[in-house]
Scaffold this active site. Structure first.
Site, mmCIF file in Angstrom:
data_model
loop_
_atom_site.group_PDB
_atom_site.id
_atom_site.type_symbol
_atom_site.label_atom_id
_atom_site.label_comp_id
_atom_site.label_asym_id
_atom_site.label_seq_id
_atom_site.Cartn_x
_atom_site.Cartn_y
_atom_site.Cartn_z
ATOM 1 N N ARG A 95 0.829 -1.200 0.000
ATOM 2 C CA ARG A 95 0.000 0.000 0.000
ATOM 3 C C ARG A 95 0.865 1.250 0.000
ATOM 4 O O ARG A 95 2.058 1.226 0.313
ATOM 5 C CB ARG A 95 -0.891 0.019 1.238
ATOM 6 C CG ARG A 95 -0.125 0.084 2.556
ATOM 7 C CD ARG A 95 -1.052 0.394 3.718
ATOM 8 N NE ARG A 95 -0.401 0.309 5.016
ATOM 9 C CZ ARG A 95 0.320 1.265 5.564
ATOM 10 N NH1 ARG A 95 0.542 2.396 4.906
ATOM 11 N NH2 ARG A 95 0.850 1.102 6.768
ATOM 12 N N ASP A 191 7.581 10.134 12.361
ATOM 13 C CA ASP A 191 6.473 9.692 11.512
ATOM 14 C C ASP A 191 6.037 10.871 10.631
ATOM 15 O O ASP A 191 6.861 11.494 9.984
ATOM 16 C CB ASP A 191 5.350 9.150 12.392
ATOM 17 C CG ASP A 191 4.429 8.171 11.681
ATOM 18 O OD1 ASP A 191 4.057 8.433 10.524
ATOM 19 O OD2 ASP A 191 4.061 7.146 12.285
#
Length: 284
Positions: A95, A191
């Site tokens: 993905r 992140d």
């Protein structure tokens, strides 16, 4: 600084917040659940207009629709809350992960690694063509641009690093990669991220329970605690772009990670954001 739970969700992998100024609403995704979340801070209304198999991130198109980045190299459009025109743009068994539109309407988009190959970073141009920017990436993550639009930030989570590149707005090319922030001793992994109006970088910390603010030289300025460990991404929103929204992960039906895991948080910080660049990609 005040931390408020804005929406009491339990996202398994909440990610990719984007403020939509036309609608005055915040969008974000729960990747593994395949849900697109939508929140109106003025009314408190929250819903999930799209539910599909996997939904990794969205960009806002210039016409107000959204580009939705999914699994197996697929991208679709979300128009009036409906997912349509799904197209495979790259051959990938995995993905997408983080995505961002650039000043010219292109989209930088990363795909997750497999057991045999690293992740990749692609550039999707406005005419639908795709260019490979980086290969062998651990986990491709948060991206952003400097205020002068001459530098591009890219986070590689697994090596605790935010890179900085030279960036050519005319062509979309990036070059001369350098390590901007290395944080092996900082709690958590870098992140998602955003860049504020002053040029400071705000980096979410996966399993670090915080958001870290850096200046344009990569010096840590402040650290803002969030009451759950898996902090995934950040975006400025509100009419004046003076509210920092924070997505998180780890929600589960049994509540083993605590009832705050997977919620959307609001941080009232002394900073303002910049309007998100809008993509302008034509899908066949």
């Amino acid at each position: 600084m005040t931390v408020t739970r804005a929406v009491d969700t339990s996202c398994r992998l909440g990610e990719g917040p984007v403020w939509h100024p036309d609608e005055k609403r915040l969008y974000w995704v729960d990747i593994e659940a395949g849900r697109l979340h939508r929140y109106d801070p003025e009314t408190g209304a929250h819903d999930c207009p799209v539910e599909t198999s996997v939904l990794a991130g969205v960009t806002m198109q210039r016409d107000g629709s959204l580009l939705a980045f999914m699994d197996r190299g697929r991208v679709g459009r979300v128009v009036d809350g409906e997912l349509e025109a799904v197209t495979r743009i790259v051959d990938s068994p995995t993905r997408f992960n983080d995505v961002i539109a650039d000043p010219a309407g292109r989209v930088f988009c990363g795909t997750m690694p497999t057991e045999s190959a690293g992740g990749r970073l692609f550039r999707l141009d406005t005419d639908g063509t795709v260019t490979t920017v980086e290969t062998g990436v651990g986990i491709p993550n948060g991206m952003g641009f400097t205020r002068d639009r001459e530098r591009f930030y890219f986070t590689e989570t697994e090596v605790h690093t935010i890179y900085r590149y030279g960036y050519d707005e005319e062509t979309g090319a990036v070059s001369d990669r350098e390590r901007f922030v290395e944080s092996p001793d900082t709690p958590g992994l870098p992140d998602g991220m955003t860049v504020d109006s002053a040029g400071n970088i705000w980096s979410a910390r996966w399993e670090g329970g915080c958001v870290v603010k850096y200046d344009g030289d990569g010096t840590e300025l402040e650290r803002f605690d969030v009451p759950t460990e898996k902090v995934t991404s950040v975006a400025f929103g509100g009419s004046d772009l003076d509210t920092l929204y924070v997505t998180t992960a780890g929600g589960d039906p049994d509540g083993r990670a605590g009832d705050a895991a997977g919620a959307l948080f609001r941080l009232d910080v002394e900073a303002t954001g910049r309007p998100e660049f809008r993509s302008d990609v034509r899908l066949d």
